[in-house]
Structures are given as C-alpha cells and as structure tokens.
Design a protein around this motif. Structure first.
Motif, PDB file in Angstrom:
ATOM      1  N   PRO A 162       4.949  -0.601  -3.567  1.00 17.06           N
ATOM      2  CA  PRO A 162       3.933  -0.381  -4.607  1.00 17.06           C
ATOM      3  C   PRO A 162       4.515  -0.461  -6.010  1.00 17.06           C
ATOM      4  CG  PRO A 162       4.556   1.708  -3.598  1.00 17.06           C
ATOM      5  CD  PRO A 162       5.217   0.627  -2.782  1.00 17.06           C
ATOM      6  N   ILE A 163       3.706  -0.966  -6.935  1.00 13.88           N
ATOM      7  CA  ILE A 163       4.065  -0.998  -8.354  1.00 13.88           C
ATOM      8  C   ILE A 163       3.067  -0.118  -9.096  1.00 13.88           C
ATOM      9  CG2 ILE A 163       4.368  -2.425 -10.405  1.00 13.88           C
ATOM     10  CD1 ILE A 163       4.910  -4.791  -8.550  1.00 13.88           C
ATOM     11  N   ASN A 164       3.571   0.977  -9.652  1.00 15.78           N
ATOM     12  CA  ASN A 164       2.712   1.920 -10.377  1.00 15.78           C
ATOM     13  C   ASN A 164       3.151   2.132 -11.820  1.00 15.78           C
ATOM     14  OD1 ASN A 164       0.868   2.835  -8.167  1.00 15.78           O
ATOM     15  ND2 ASN A 164       2.817   3.427  -7.228  1.00 15.78           N
ATOM     16  N   SER A 165       4.285   1.541 -12.192  1.00 13.82           N
ATOM     17  CA  SER A 165       4.784   1.659 -13.564  1.00 13.82           C
ATOM     18  C   SER A 165       5.698   0.474 -13.843  1.00 13.82           C
ATOM     19  CB  SER A 165       5.557   2.969 -13.751  1.00 13.82           C
ATOM     20  OG  SER A 165       6.759   2.953 -13.008  1.00 13.82           O
ATOM     21  N   LEU A 166       6.019   0.263 -15.114  1.00 16.45           N
ATOM     22  CA  LEU A 166       6.889  -0.857 -15.478  1.00 16.45           C
ATOM     23  C   LEU A 166       8.269  -0.750 -14.843  1.00 16.45           C
ATOM     24  CD1 LEU A 166       6.097  -1.455 -19.283  1.00 16.45           C
ATOM     25  CD2 LEU A 166       5.302  -2.761 -17.299  1.00 16.45           C
ATOM     26  N   LYS A 167       8.752   0.478 -14.644  1.00 14.82           N
ATOM     27  CA  LYS A 167      10.087   0.649 -14.055  1.00 14.82           C
ATOM     28  C   LYS A 167      10.146   0.110 -12.627  1.00 14.82           C
ATOM     29  CE  LYS A 167       9.366   5.411 -12.397  1.00 14.82           C
ATOM     30  NZ  LYS A 167       9.810   6.830 -12.497  1.00 14.82           N
ATOM     31  N   ASP A 168       8.983   0.018 -11.962  1.00 15.18           N
ATOM     32  CA  ASP A 168       8.947  -0.499 -10.589  1.00 15.18           C
ATOM     33  C   ASP A 168       9.182  -2.003 -10.529  1.00 15.18           C
ATOM     34  OD1 ASP A 168       8.424   2.022  -9.525  1.00 15.18           O
ATOM     35  OD2 ASP A 168       6.249   1.779  -9.706  1.00 15.18           O
TER      36      ASP A 168
END
Length: 346
Positions: A162-168
């Motif tokens: 999952p991608i939930n923020s830019l850091k991901d």
C-alpha cells in the motif's frame, strides 16, 4: 527473460489467445496495403485501436487494407520511430516518449506530469491551443507524418504494497514511461525499463514492486490487477497523450478520399477511448474487487504537483520549442482554473 516470455506465451495460449486476433482484412488483394504496429498488447489493442482499424478495412475494401500488429510484434516499441522512418512500418500508434522520437516534443508524449487533469484536456490542447500544429511541424522536420493525437487513461500506481504517503514511494521499483520515471525519481521511485509483455511476470517474481503505466481500466484489461494488490487514487497526469503516425512518403501517396477516411477512423478511435476509459475508471473503483484503493493526503500530494511545475521550467530551458509547449500547458491550465467548475475544482 526468455523463460518469462515463454511463460507468458504459454499462459496466453491457455487463456484462449485465439480470441485476441488482428483486425479482419476485407480484401485479399487490396490496391494499397499498410502495416501498422501499436504500442498496445493484444488485450489492450482490442479496445484502443482494433475496432477503428476493422472499421477502416470494412469501408476501404479493395482500395486499402491495414494489417495491425501488437506491441513488439514486428519491432521493439523503442524502435517504432526508426521502423516508421525506414518504411518497415507504414503507420504507428504510440506516444512520442516510448518510441524514442528524435523531436523536441517527445518529452511531452505519454505522461507529461500534471499537464492534463482530464482526458478532454488533450484534444482541446491539440485542436484549440496549438499543440497539433507544433507536433505536425516537428515531425515534418524528421520526415514523419503526425496524423492525430488523442487521450488515453490517467497515470496511477498499481503496487504490491500500500501507498499512503510520499515516503512509501521511496525505493519502489516501478515500470513506467521515460519522462514519468525521470520526474518520479525525485521522490525515490526507481524506474525500471522492461518489454511490455514481461511486466506481469516481473511483478510476480519480485523484480518489480509496481506499475505506473496506466489507470485502473488497463490494470484489469491486461491482467496487472491479478498480480498487484493496491491502486493509488492520486495520479501524476489526467491522460496519456498518444498519437497516430505515418511514413511520410506512404501517406503522401494516398488519394484524398483515403486520407479523409483515415482521419475519420482516428477520430472514431479517440472517441471510443474517451468513454471506455472515463466510464471504466469510475466503475472499477466502485465495483472492482481485485485491488484495494489507497490515497496520499491532498496536502502531501500538493508537493508532487508543485514539483511538476518546477520540472516544467527545467524542460522549458532545453529548447525554444519546448519552452513554447510549456507556455501552452501553463496558459491552458491557468484558463481552466479561472473557468472554475466543472473544468477545475481547485
């Protein structure tokens, strides 16, 4: 790589690849015969080009027939321009970026970051804001006929995690387009170049973490939704810019009637994609069962959009033509913002 391709070929055969056939030819010995190759694999070509070519062949009859070939079938996608220029191919459907066109507009083909928000932006940019004339002039310089540009789907991430923020995004190995990859690299994305038909297995084997090549309609259509688990609702572009191109000499040899029929055929193809993608993107977000939707908060994603405008300015410094195109993108998007709803919501 060879074993991957063999695996895919076997899987396609087992799935009933016979249904993914080239367009029917409606004349055994037409006066004119063209060979066209698309950037799209068989399943996708069934929608983005095959219906239009079948229509052309049906109407043109013994006057002209177009043989359609799928992604990498005759030449690798990255060699489409050279094959077109040499006359190995008579026509091509692709974006400028993927087929490595030696023009100043190549960087804008495919997904130019935040250049568009909706698919209708693309035909307006080409037909009302002057991009069409620039493309025609730039390709004439290199001896190729730019026939027509249109919109495809938006650019989203389909990933294993999952991608939930830019850091991901950091460290994410992603199959994407050259310019999109160049832009996304600043957020830690690792662009990976592979033949289109190897992508699905590369995700399965862990060589890729995801794909940023399309919207959700294509993810389902070509099978990528079967090997990825998450779909990021944020996108870096509202529509892929693709075009039809022709070998200049072969195009000039056509009688005016067939040139007009070719234009109508391309317009039909553009129209089909407008509703097929627009409806498909919404329906699969609502009813799709294969990928879970995730989102990056707007305040974070605003950083990506701000970075895109810095990217535009860097591109503009590379040549006068690029600067002219960037100014058109800026004016268009400013006009849409001033126009307000429904053209822009923020």
């Amino acid at each position: 790589m060879k074993s991957r391709r063999n695996f895919i070929a076997s899987a396609a055969a087992l799935a009933g690849a016979a249904t993914l056939t080239p367009p029917r030819l409606y004349a055994a010995k037409p006066k004119i015969k063209w060979r066209m190759q698309t950037y799209a694999g068989p399943a996708l070509a069934e929608h983005v080009v095959k219906p239009a070519i079948e229509s052309f062949n049906r109407i043109a009859g013994d006057e002209m027939q177009i043989e359609l070939y799928f992604a990498d079938q005759l030449v690798p996608t990255g060699e489409l321009f050279r094959a077109l220029k040499k006359g190995t191919l008579d026509a091509v459907q692709s974006d400028d970026d993927s087929m490595a066109s030696p023009t100043d507009v190549t960087v804008f083909g495919g997904y130019f970051p935040f250049g568009s928000r909706y698919s209708l932006d693309v035909p307006v940019l080409f037909n009302q804001y002057g991009l069409g004339k620039i493309w025609e002039e730039e390709y004439a310089k290199v001896g190729v006929k730019h026939l027509s540009a249109g919109a495809w789907d938006p650019c989203h991430f389909a990933t294993k995690k999952p991608i939930n923020s830019l850091k991901d995004l950091k460290g994410l190995r992603v199959f994407t387009f050259p310019t999109a990859g160049r832009f996304l690299a600043q957020f830690g994305v690792v662009p990976v170049s592979l033949p289109w038909e190897d992508v699905e297995v590369a995700v399965q084997t862990g060589e890729l973490d995801g794909i940023a090549w399309s919207g959700i309609t294509e993810d389902y259509t070509v099978g990528w939704a079967n090997v990825t688990d998450y779909f990021l609702t944020n996108n870096i572009s509202g529509a892929w810019i693709g075009s039809f191109f022709a070998n200049m000499d072969r195009y000039n040899e056509l009688p005016d009637k067939l040139k007009e029929l070719l234009k109508l055929t391309m317009d039909s193809s553009h129209y089909y994609r407008q509703w097929w993608y627009w409806g498909g993107e919404a329906k699969l977000r609502v009813d799709g069962t294969k990928m879970k939707l995730t989102s990056i908060p707007d305040e974070e994603w605003d950083q990506v959009e701000a970075a895109a405008h810095v990217f535009w300015d860097k591109i503009a410094k590379e040549s006068k033509t690029k600067a002219k195109v960037v100014e058109i993108f800026k004016k268009y998007n400013a006009d849409m913002a001033k126009a307000g709803r429904p053209y822009r919501y923020s």
